[in-house]
Scaffold this active site. Structure first.
Site, PDB file in Angstrom:
ATOM      1  N   ASP A 180      -2.233  39.343   6.380  1.00 26.34           N
ATOM      2  CA  ASP A 180      -3.432  38.749   5.780  1.00 26.34           C
ATOM      3  C   ASP A 180      -4.261  37.973   6.795  1.00 26.34           C
ATOM      4  O   ASP A 180      -3.737  37.430   7.771  1.00 26.34           O
ATOM      5  CB  ASP A 180      -3.034  37.762   4.669  1.00 26.34           C
ATOM      6  CG  ASP A 180      -2.655  38.445   3.377  1.00 26.34           C
ATOM      7  OD1 ASP A 180      -2.476  39.676   3.383  1.00 26.34           O
ATOM      8  OD2 ASP A 180      -2.537  37.735   2.366  1.00 26.34           O
ATOM      9  N   HIS A 236      -9.307  40.920   2.014  1.00 30.64           N
ATOM     10  CA  HIS A 236      -8.780  39.605   1.613  1.00 30.64           C
ATOM     11  C   HIS A 236      -9.945  38.667   1.279  1.00 30.64           C
ATOM     12  O   HIS A 236      -9.812  37.456   1.395  1.00 30.64           O
ATOM     13  CB  HIS A 236      -7.921  39.028   2.735  1.00 30.64           C
ATOM     14  CG  HIS A 236      -7.032  37.895   2.314  1.00 30.64           C
ATOM     15  ND1 HIS A 236      -6.320  37.889   1.127  1.00 30.64           N
ATOM     16  CD2 HIS A 236      -6.720  36.719   2.937  1.00 30.64           C
ATOM     17  CE1 HIS A 236      -5.619  36.770   1.052  1.00 30.64           C
ATOM     18  NE2 HIS A 236      -5.852  36.041   2.128  1.00 30.64           N
ATOM     19  N   HIS A 260     -12.384  33.697   1.920  1.00 31.12           N
ATOM     20  CA  HIS A 260     -11.149  33.122   1.392  1.00 31.12           C
ATOM     21  C   HIS A 260     -11.386  32.092   0.281  1.00 31.12           C
ATOM     22  O   HIS A 260     -10.650  31.118   0.142  1.00 31.12           O
ATOM     23  CB  HIS A 260     -10.315  32.488   2.512  1.00 31.12           C
ATOM     24  CG  HIS A 260      -8.841  32.450   2.202  1.00 31.12           C
ATOM     25  ND1 HIS A 260      -8.215  31.348   1.644  1.00 31.12           N
ATOM     26  CD2 HIS A 260      -7.869  33.381   2.348  1.00 31.12           C
ATOM     27  CE1 HIS A 260      -6.931  31.607   1.483  1.00 31.12           C
ATOM     28  NE2 HIS A 260      -6.693  32.833   1.901  1.00 31.12           N
ATOM     29  N   HIS A 265       0.991  36.745   8.388  1.00 28.86           N
ATOM     30  CA  HIS A 265      -0.376  36.442   8.842  1.00 28.86           C
ATOM     31  C   HIS A 265      -0.412  36.552  10.364  1.00 28.86           C
ATOM     32  O   HIS A 265       0.278  35.776  11.039  1.00 28.86           O
ATOM     33  CB  HIS A 265      -0.792  35.018   8.460  1.00 28.86           C
ATOM     34  CG  HIS A 265      -0.742  34.721   6.994  1.00 28.86           C
ATOM     35  ND1 HIS A 265       0.438  34.474   6.330  1.00 28.86           N
ATOM     36  CD2 HIS A 265      -1.740  34.608   6.078  1.00 28.86           C
ATOM     37  CE1 HIS A 265       0.170  34.220   5.062  1.00 28.86           C
ATOM     38  NE2 HIS A 265      -1.134  34.305   4.877  1.00 28.86           N
TER      39      HIS A 265
END
Length: 259
Positions: free
Chosen positions: A70, A121, A125, A215
């Protein structure tokens, strides 16, 4: 999922995206299934589909697991791609738009060219459950357009920030032709740069049909990846992308997938 703190590329200093307690609660809800949303397991998606030729592994027979990353691309992504290429491991990348896709377009192209699944994603965010439908649509459409421009393929998968989703998010995703993908394994690599600990956490949670959340924006994560791959292969796992994990089924827009 992005951690409650994130380093800006410009200054290298942390900032707060949300309260630590709130983020922890959100993560716990998403991982335990207490968020109150129906999810579909990869095995269910496979069982609902007719026989077909697909992918590099038949996950109805093979012991499959999916690596997902991510919040990239980042300055660490090139090394990660080198590792995945060396070990012939496909991954699924849930990319952020602002300060990531727009900063590293060549890495987005490389991900697609080397056979990885490129997904969304969101753009910035934002927590989608706090937004109005038009704002959710904007958060999803912007990275979709950029990814399609760079790779020639529009994403069909997304991962909601912090795993937070609801019926409104499902409806917008359905409208945009996107399925939501959560996870079953998290190393909480946003809490540590200890690569050995990251590897230990992943291996402790890994299971068949698992979806591993990592990540590549954090310094300890990419160095942990070779050990994760080698150890899981020793246990008989086959690495696949999320679409390959579902095959011969396909992710359905508006649905949420989690082992």
């Amino acid at each position: 999922m992005l951690s409650p703190t994130k380093k800006t590329k410009k200054t290298g200093t942390p900032f707060r995206a949300a309260g630590t307690f709130s983020a922890a609660v959100a993560l716990a809800l998403a991982l335990t299934g207490c968020a109150g949303h129906d999810t579909t397991a990869p095995s269910s998606a496979r069982a609902a589909a007719a026989q077909a030729r697909f992918g590099t592994a038949d996950c109805r027979q093979a012991k499959c697991i999916a690596l997902t990353f991510d919040a990239g691309p980042s300055e660490n992504s090139a090394r990660l791609l080198d590792i995945l290429k060396e070990r012939q491991v496909p991954a699924t990348f849930f990319l952020l738009g602002k300060r990531h896709i727009e900063k590293y377009p060549e890495l987005v192209r490389r991900m697609a060219d080397e056979g990885h699944e490129v997904a969304s994603h969101t753009w910035d965010h934002k927590i989608l459950t706090r937004l109005k439908p038009a704002e959710i649509r904007e958060e999803l459409e912007r990275p979709n357009k950029e990814i399609e421009r760079l790779t020639g393929r529009r994403p069909t998968l997304m991962r909601p920030p912090q795993g937070r989703t609801d019926d409104t998010v499902h409806d917008v995703c359905r409208e945009l032709g996107m399925a939501e993908v959560l996870w079953s394994v998290t190393a909480k690599d946003y809490t540590t740069n200890d690569s050995a600990l990251i590897q230990k956490r992943v291996l402790a949670q890994a299971s068949r049909d698992g979806i591993i959340l990592l990540h590549d924006i954090y310094d300890g994560t990419v160095p942990a990846v070779p050990g994760i791959i080698d150890a899981l292969r020793e246990r008989g796992y086959v690495f696949v992308t999320v679409p390959q994990l579902l095959a011969p089924g396909k992710a359905e827009p508006g649905k949420v997938y989690r082992p």
